[in-house]
Design a protein around this motif. Structure first.
Motif, short mmCIF file in Angstrom:
data_model
loop_
_atom_site.label_atom_id
_atom_site.label_comp_id
_atom_site.label_asym_id
_atom_site.label_seq_id
_atom_site.Cartn_x
_atom_site.Cartn_y
_atom_site.Cartn_z
N VAL A 147 -7.26 -92.18 26.32
CA VAL A 147 -8.03 -92.70 25.18
C VAL A 147 -9.26 -91.83 24.95
O VAL A 147 -9.59 -91.48 23.81
N GLY A 148 -9.94 -91.47 26.03
CA GLY A 148 -11.13 -90.60 25.93
C GLY A 148 -10.78 -89.27 25.28
O GLY A 148 -11.54 -88.74 24.46
N THR A 195 -11.06 -85.51 20.82
CA THR A 195 -10.43 -84.49 19.97
C THR A 195 -10.17 -84.98 18.55
O THR A 195 -10.05 -84.19 17.62
N GLY A 196 -10.08 -86.32 18.38
CA GLY A 196 -9.73 -86.85 17.06
C GLY A 196 -8.26 -86.66 16.73
O GLY A 196 -7.84 -86.84 15.59
N GLU A 197 -7.43 -86.31 17.75
CA GLU A 197 -6.00 -86.07 17.55
C GLU A 197 -5.18 -87.12 18.31
O GLU A 197 -5.56 -87.54 19.40
N PRO A 198 -4.02 -87.57 17.73
CA PRO A 198 -3.22 -88.60 18.41
C PRO A 198 -2.49 -88.06 19.64
O PRO A 198 -2.29 -86.84 19.77
N LEU A 199 -2.07 -88.96 20.54
CA LEU A 199 -1.22 -88.61 21.69
C LEU A 199 0.03 -89.47 21.63
O LEU A 199 -0.05 -90.69 21.38
N PHE A 200 1.20 -88.86 21.87
CA PHE A 200 2.47 -89.58 21.80
C PHE A 200 3.32 -89.14 23.00
O PHE A 200 3.75 -88.00 23.07
N PHE A 201 3.51 -90.04 24.00
CA PHE A 201 4.31 -89.73 25.19
C PHE A 201 5.55 -90.63 25.22
O PHE A 201 5.46 -91.81 24.85
N THR A 202 6.69 -90.11 25.68
CA THR A 202 7.86 -90.95 25.95
C THR A 202 8.41 -90.59 27.33
O THR A 202 8.11 -89.51 27.86
N LYS A 203 9.23 -91.49 27.90
CA LYS A 203 9.73 -91.27 29.26
C LYS A 203 10.67 -90.05 29.33
O LYS A 203 10.90 -89.49 30.39
N LEU A 209 1.68 -94.57 22.51
CA LEU A 209 1.22 -93.96 21.26
C LEU A 209 -0.26 -94.31 21.09
O LEU A 209 -0.61 -95.50 21.07
N THR A 210 -1.14 -93.31 21.05
CA THR A 210 -2.59 -93.55 20.89
C THR A 210 -3.08 -92.75 19.68
O THR A 210 -2.86 -91.54 19.61
N VAL A 211 -3.74 -93.44 18.73
CA VAL A 211 -4.27 -92.73 17.55
C VAL A 211 -5.77 -93.00 17.42
O VAL A 211 -6.24 -94.09 17.78
#
Length: 730
Positions: free
Chosen positions: A100-101, A106-114, A137-139
């Motif tokens: 989250v930090g 960065t102001g950019e999203p993060l998207f991880f999948t298994k 999914l974090t935006v």
């Protein structure tokens, strides 16, 4: 999968809020967070959702959702999740912590999948969440700055996607975050304004109509524009650009939802609107200027003239007095009715309002006239004009507020209702004071923005402890609440916000003000008029016969007002007012000097709140450092703490116009009455003794509260000490 209806309902409910609330909303921030959270969970079918907001230098958990599918019928596991939620809601993370930090930084999203390369991060998350994480999914919540983030974990098993989010989910969540962050930013920063382009973009999304961002994107029929004429276009806000049939047209509108204007346009032109596209207000104005450069309407609206160009015309006229050559002659500028003088006066007021100024100073010097604005508590020079313009400009301002233009030897007070003098959408009044100085008359104008609503109490800078105590005070059935501090320290705003909290249909609130700074619905407000004998004392006497529950008196200035105010507070009314003193304890002496008996003061007093406004250090460019030596000592002596704090960046940044500071925050010294304090007031002990008693009973001094704001990263040590010196009493 999320149904399109749910996604559309979410977009629509947020967009309507964004577009329909141009002023900072008094609506509770939590309701927007809850609305967004509930709809996001439905739209994305998420098993878990967390809503984060930045608070100072920390990331706060604001809303957490866990799906019942995580525990099924296991009651012990449900209690475990409830306990985790409660713990997290009380927790704050330092900026930059975890995924989250990173998103906030960065102001950019993060998207991880298994199945992705970052599956390791999901395994480590499972330890902290208490369940297996298949997809994250974090935006960011981002406007001109990042204000927080939204994080969702795992799709519901029923969604049939193996618990994985999709790219469509990311697009929807980013769009929702954009609307939600706009609403939140508007609530926490009253000066935040949606740009014309953003408004047009949001309207286009809400109405599902195409958006035009450049003139060359559309085909324009010059003849159709000419035949329609600019008067109709300006009045209805509709620009016809293409004829579709003999009696139908394609048009551009800033607000396609205004069906009354559509109807008026059709009646005036006898043409039916068949196709609508959305344009920003800026582009609409550009189109009108492009097609109607020389029209009478354009000439009649000098509202588009820039303040700098008017000042240049005036300066050039005086520079060229020897050789001529300018379009305007110097002698034409000596009258208050000359077009450049009228334009200059309007432009100064409009420019000051747009710049966020609280006051405008028109100051004649020996050789020139200086115009200064007070922004965030500091005066800044804006213009230097030839001295010869001084009389005409001051006379023009006097005419605008109906003052005696022949009287130049005595001070005068007046009020300008600016709506009468401008075609722009500015609903502001100006409180005007003139006074004779060595080199001519000086004018100071206080800007009163009628469209601005009051802020809720938590947004005024009260510490949690002070806010709880102050809310207790304003709910007392009777007594006297006083606010003290210099001019422009936020006393009136705090009183209005307090009244806003207790303003319910079963309470009768009467105010006596000079001037009425904000209009509040449901409250009876009276404007003072000393010329006809309507003073605070007269108004107070009148109010005691009008069955009030709460009375607000603008200011206690004299013995008569003080006596009646105390009398009102002792006879079952709650009286709130302001006074000009340095701190809370010295207010008691000040009322005593006005002739009120000490036992009446102690019996009527509920609390005294002294306040100041500190400039907020710019969130975007503030610089962390660890104070040493004297600074560290001051901090430790005041609040028993030392550690990393912030200073302003000397170069500043675009967000703070290179000053290092943006906006202001209140500091408060709240002295509530107690048995010991009552005894001290009755014995007429000195101010220092009253201060000791109040501090012993839990009062934080102005200096201590200012150091608390420095510790929280809201202001700087330099700003705090410039406003309030360290306490002599420890």
């Amino acid at each position: 999968m999320a149904t399109p209806q749910i996604a559309n309902a979410l977009r629509r409910s947020l967009l309507i809020k964004v577009i329909s609330k141009p002023a900072p909303s008094r609506e509770d921030l939590d309701s927007v967070i809850e609305l967004t959270a509930a709809k996001v969970v439905d739209a994305l079918q998420a098993q878990s959702m967390t809503f984060y907001l930045i608070e100072g230098n920390d990331i706060a958990f604001k809303h957490i959702y866990y799906s019942p599918t995580l525990w099924g019928k296991d009651k012990a596991r449900e209690a475990q999740f409830q306990e985790t939620r409660d713990k997290l809601l009380a927790l704050k993370l330092p900026l930059g912590t975890g995924n989250v930090g990173k998103v906030i930084q960065t102001g950019e999203p993060l998207f991880f999948t298994k199945n992705g390369p970052d599956a390791g991060s999901l395994m480590s998350m499972a330890k902290t969440t208490g369940f297996e994480v298949n997809s994250m999914l974090t935006v960011p919540l981002k406007t001109n700055i990042v204000v927080g983030a939204i994080q969702v974990l795992n799709k519901e098993p029923a969604a049939g996607t193996d618990g994985l989010f999709t790219d469509k989910d990311q697009a929807l969540l980013e769009e929702v975050a954009e609307y939600s962050s706009t609403l939140i930013q508007r609530m926490v920063d009253p000066k935040f304004q949606l740009s014309a382009d953003d408004t047009a973009r949001f309207i286009s999304k809400l109405t599902d109509l195409p958006l035009v961002t450049k003139i060359d994107e559309i085909e324009i029929d010059d003849k159709l524009v000419e035949v329609t004429g600019d008067a109709i276009m300006r009045r209805e806000g509709i620009f016809p650009h293409r004829q579709l049939s003999p009696n139908s047209v394609a048009v551009l509108m800033t607000n396609p939802l205004d069906y009354a204007k559509r109807e008026a346009f059709s009646q005036a032109t006898e043409m039916h609107i068949e196709e609508v596209r959305v344009v920003s207000a800026t582009l609409f104005d550009s189109l009108l200027k492009q097609f109607f450069k020389d029209s009478k309407a354009q000439a009649a609206t000098p509202d588009d003239v820039d303040i700098g160009s008017v000042a240049d015309i005036i300066s050039t006229a005086y520079d060229d007095t020897g050789g001529g050559g300018g379009d305007v002659k110097a002698e034409d500028l000596e009258s208050e009715d000359s077009a450049p003088i009228i334009q200059l006066t309007n432009r100064i007021i409009e420019d000051a309002y747009v710049s966020g100024a609280s006051d405008i100073h028109i100051e004649p010097q020996e050789k020139e006239l200086i115009v200064r604005y007070r922004i965030d508590g500091l005066c800044q020079e804006k213009l230097r004009l030839p001295k010869q313009v001084s009389n005409a400009l001051v006379t023009r301002l006097k005419i605008m507020c109906n003052l005696d233009i022949a009287e130049r030897r005595l001070p005068q007070d007046g009020r300008i209702v600016f709506k009468k003098y401008t075609k722009k959408n500015m609903d502001i009044d100006l409180r005007v004071a003139t006074g004779p100085m060595k080199d001519g008359e000086k004018v100071v104008m206080r800007i009163l923005d009628k469209s601005k609503s009051t802020l809720p109490l938590p947004a005024l800078g009260f510490s949690e402890e002070n806010l709880a105590r102050y809310r207790e005070c304003i709910r007392q059935p009777y007594g006297m609440i006083l606010h003290c501090g210099p001019t422009g320290s936020g006393k009136s705003m705090t009183l209005y916000s307090a009244l806003g909290e207790v303003n319910t249909p079963d309470v009768n609130i009467q105010t006596a003000e000079d001037p009425i700074e904000y209009t509040l619905t449901g409250i009876n407000q009276m404007q003072m008029n000393r010329q006809i004998g309507l003073t605070f004392a007269t108004a107070l006497r009148c109010y005691l016969r009008m069955d009030p529950d709460i009375i607000l008196v603008g200011e206690i200035r004299d013995e008569e007002t003080a006596q009646i105010a105390v009398e009102a507070a002792l006879t079952g009314h709650l009286l709130v007012s302001t006074l000009h003193t340095n701190d809370a304890p010295s207010t008691v002496n000040r009322i005593g000097e006005m002739g009120v008996e000490p036992f009446n003061i102690s019996a009527s007093l509920v609390c005294v709140c002294a306040q100041r406004l500190l400039r907020r250090v710019c969130k975007n460019c503030k610089q962390p450092y660890t104070p040493e030596g004297r600074e560290k000592e001051i901090m430790h002596a005041a609040i028993g703490w030392s550690g990393e704090i912030f200073k302003a960046n000397p170069q500043g940044c675009p967000m703070c116009n290179g000053t290092g500071y943006k906006g202001r925050v209140g500091i408060h010294e709240l002295m509530t009455n107690s048995e010991e304090l009552t005894e001290g007031i009755n014995k007429e002990v000195e101010v220092a003794t009253l201060k000791r008693i109040a501090m012993k009973n839990g009062m934080k001094t102005l200096h201590q509260d200012s150091m608390l704001k420095v510790k929280m990263g809201l202001s700087t040590m330099e700003e705090a000490l410039a406003n309030v010196p360290p306490d002599l009493i420890l």
